[in-house]
Design a protein around this motif. Sequence first.
Motif, PDB file in Angstrom:
ATOM      1  N   PRO A   1      29.749   9.214 -25.001  1.00  0.00           N
ATOM      2  CA  PRO A   1      28.693   9.398 -26.012  1.00  0.00           C
ATOM      3  C   PRO A   1      28.375  10.880 -26.202  1.00  0.00           C
ATOM      4  O   PRO A   1      28.460  11.670 -25.267  1.00  0.00           O
ATOM      5  N   SER A   2      27.994  11.230 -27.403  1.00  0.00           N
ATOM      6  CA  SER A   2      27.556  12.601 -27.680  1.00  0.00           C
ATOM      7  C   SER A   2      26.071  12.725 -27.370  1.00  0.00           C
ATOM      8  O   SER A   2      25.375  11.727 -27.125  1.00  0.00           O
ATOM      9  N   MET A   3      25.576  13.963 -27.415  1.00  0.00           N
ATOM     10  CA  MET A   3      24.153  14.196 -27.215  1.00  0.00           C
ATOM     11  C   MET A   3      23.333  13.452 -28.264  1.00  0.00           C
ATOM     12  O   MET A   3      22.279  12.877 -27.964  1.00  0.00           O
ATOM     13  N   HIS A   4      23.819  13.427 -29.505  1.00  0.00           N
ATOM     14  CA  HIS A   4      23.087  12.752 -30.578  1.00  0.00           C
ATOM     15  C   HIS A   4      23.009  11.241 -30.316  1.00  0.00           C
ATOM     16  O   HIS A   4      21.975  10.618 -30.578  1.00  0.00           O
ATOM     17  N   MET A   5      24.082  10.682 -29.800  1.00  0.00           N
ATOM     18  CA  MET A   5      24.066   9.243 -29.535  1.00  0.00           C
ATOM     19  C   MET A   5      23.133   8.904 -28.370  1.00  0.00           C
ATOM     20  O   MET A   5      22.413   7.903 -28.409  1.00  0.00           O
ATOM     21  N   TYR A   6      23.136   9.744 -27.341  1.00  0.00           N
ATOM     22  CA  TYR A   6      22.170   9.550 -26.252  1.00  0.00           C
ATOM     23  C   TYR A   6      20.740   9.624 -26.800  1.00  0.00           C
ATOM     24  O   TYR A   6      19.875   8.827 -26.409  1.00  0.00           O
ATOM     25  N   SER A   7      20.500  10.559 -27.697  1.00  0.00           N
ATOM     26  CA  SER A   7      19.152  10.692 -28.261  1.00  0.00           C
ATOM     27  C   SER A   7      18.738   9.421 -28.988  1.00  0.00           C
ATOM     28  O   SER A   7      17.585   8.986 -28.891  1.00  0.00           O
TER      29      SER A   7
END
Length: 549
Positions: A476-482
Motif C-alpha cells: 500500500p502507498s501512504m495515500h492508501m494507508y491514509s
Amino acid sequence: MKMGCRRFFHGSKGFLFYPRESFLSPLPRCSSHEATAVLASTSPKKTTASDTSFCIQNPYPFRNFQMGFSNSSCSSKNPDFSVESADEGSIIRSKQMAEDVETVCRILTRDPHLSSYTCFLDQSGVNITSELVSNVLKRLSNAGKLALHFFRWAEKQPNFKHSSESYHSLIDSLGKIKQFKLIWEIVNVMRDRGLLQKETFALISRRYVRAKNIREATLTFDRMRDFGLTADVSDFNSFLDTLSKSKNVKTAQEIFSDLKHRFSIDLKTYTILLEGWGSVLNLKKMTEVYKEMINDGFEPDTVTYGILIKGFARCRKLDEAEKLFQEMMSRKLKPSPHIYCTLINGLGSEKRLSDASKYFEMFKASGSPLDVPTCNAMIGSYCWAHKFEDAYKMVSEMREFGVGANARTFEVIIHHLVKAKRIEEARRVFRTMQEEAGCEPELNTYTIVVRMFCSEGRINEALQVWRMMAGKGIIPSMHMYSVIISGLQRIGRLEDASFYFQEMIERGLRPPARLYGDLKQALVDIGKGELAMQLGTKLEMLRTTPLMG
C-alpha cells in the motif's frame, strides 16, 4: 464461450478473501519445516470466484460503427505467420518471472516487522537474477525500508551483483521516504563499482523535486560534473521536464533563461516548457513560450501541436483546441493517437459525446492501428455521459476485434461508477477485472475500491479488498494507508486505525501531519492518550533516524 456472449459480471456472493492473520501478522522465526509450509502458502495462485457466473447476451444491439479490424487478420490459417513455437519459451519465462516476483513479494509483505523474512527467502527456491531483483524492487517502490532490506539480502546471494537498474529502483524507493543521506552513500558505491549513470542524477533530482526541495534538485543536476559526468541538452531537458511536471514550471523557466547558453537548445526544450505552462493552466505563458520558440527558428511538429491542444483542452478551451487540430492538418502533419486521445478525453469530460465520437471515427479512418488508450478514452467519454452500457459494449468489441482491454480500461469504468454512486455495479466490475487476462488490478485500482467502501461506511469490505491486495504482494502507498486509517477512525475503530498507522510507520512511510493529529486527538478523547504517545514516539523516530546502508 459463444460468440456474442460476454462474461462481464458475476454473482453477488462477494469476493474471495483471505483472513487477516494470513497476511498481516508477524511471522515467527522459522525452522526448515516451517519455511516449507509457509512457502507453499505463498505460491502464486489464480484467484477465481466460487459463485456461478452469467453472461450478458448483448441486451442492446451493436451500433453501426466497427472497430476497424478484420477478423481474418488474426487468423491462424495464414501459412506465412507462425510465431507460436518461437514465442513459447519467452512466454514460459515471463510467466515464471511473474510467479517468482509474486512469491518474493508475498514473503516480504507477510511480515511488516522484517523479523524473519530472510529464512523464507533463503528457502524459497527462487532463482535470484538481476531481472528478478529489479522487478521486486519496483513492486516495493512504496516501501523504501523493505526495499533496502531486500536489496541487502540479494547482494549476499552467491554469484549475484546488482545492476544499475536495481540501484535506481532502490534510490527511487528511498527518495519517496526522503532518505537522501543514504542515497548519496549509494551514489558513491555505484561510482566505485562503475555503475553510475547520468540517469542516476536525474532520478535523485526528481525525488528532491517531489520532496519540494528545489535547491537540492538543482545542485544535484550540477553535481554530475563532480562525478566525471558531463550534462548535455538531453539531461538539461530531463531536468526541466522534472520541474515542469511537478508544477514548478516557473522555476524551470527561470533555469532555462539562466542556463540556455550552456546547451544547444532544441525543439524538445521548448515543448517541455509549453507542456509545463499548459499543466498549470497558464495559457498566456504557454503562448509566450510558443512565440519565443518560433522566433528562435523552430517550427512546430506533431508533438508540439499535441502539447498545445492538451493545454487548451485542460483549460476547457476545446473550440480553440479543435482549431489547432485543423491548423495541424492544414500543415500536412498527421495527428498522433495521443492527440486523438486528448480531444476525445476533453470533449467527453464536457459531456460532448457526439463530438468525442466524431474524433474516434476520424482516428479509425486515419489508418493508424486501433490501440487501447484511444479505446479507453472513448470508454471514458461514455462513462462521463453515464452511458455505461455502451462502455461495456465497447469492452466486448475490443475483445472481438483483437484489441485487449487492460487494467486502465476497468479502472476508468470503476472510477466513474463510484462517482455515480453505483457502488454494487463498481464492485461487480472490480470482480470481473480480477478474472480478465492481463487486467490484474494495480495499486491505484485497489485504492479507488478501498476508498469507495470507506466512504460508504462499509469498512469490513474495504479491509477484505486490502487483504486481497496484500495476498498479491502489493505494498500500500501512504495515500492508501491514509484512506483506511481515516475510514476506521470515522466509525470509531481506533485500535484498528492505530494498528495500520503503526504498520505504515514500520514500513518506512511517513504519514501526513494531519493524519496523525486527527488520530491522536481521537485516541485522547477516549482515554487512550498513552497509545497516542507511543505512536507519536515511533513517528518521531521515523522522521529523525536515518536508515543505514
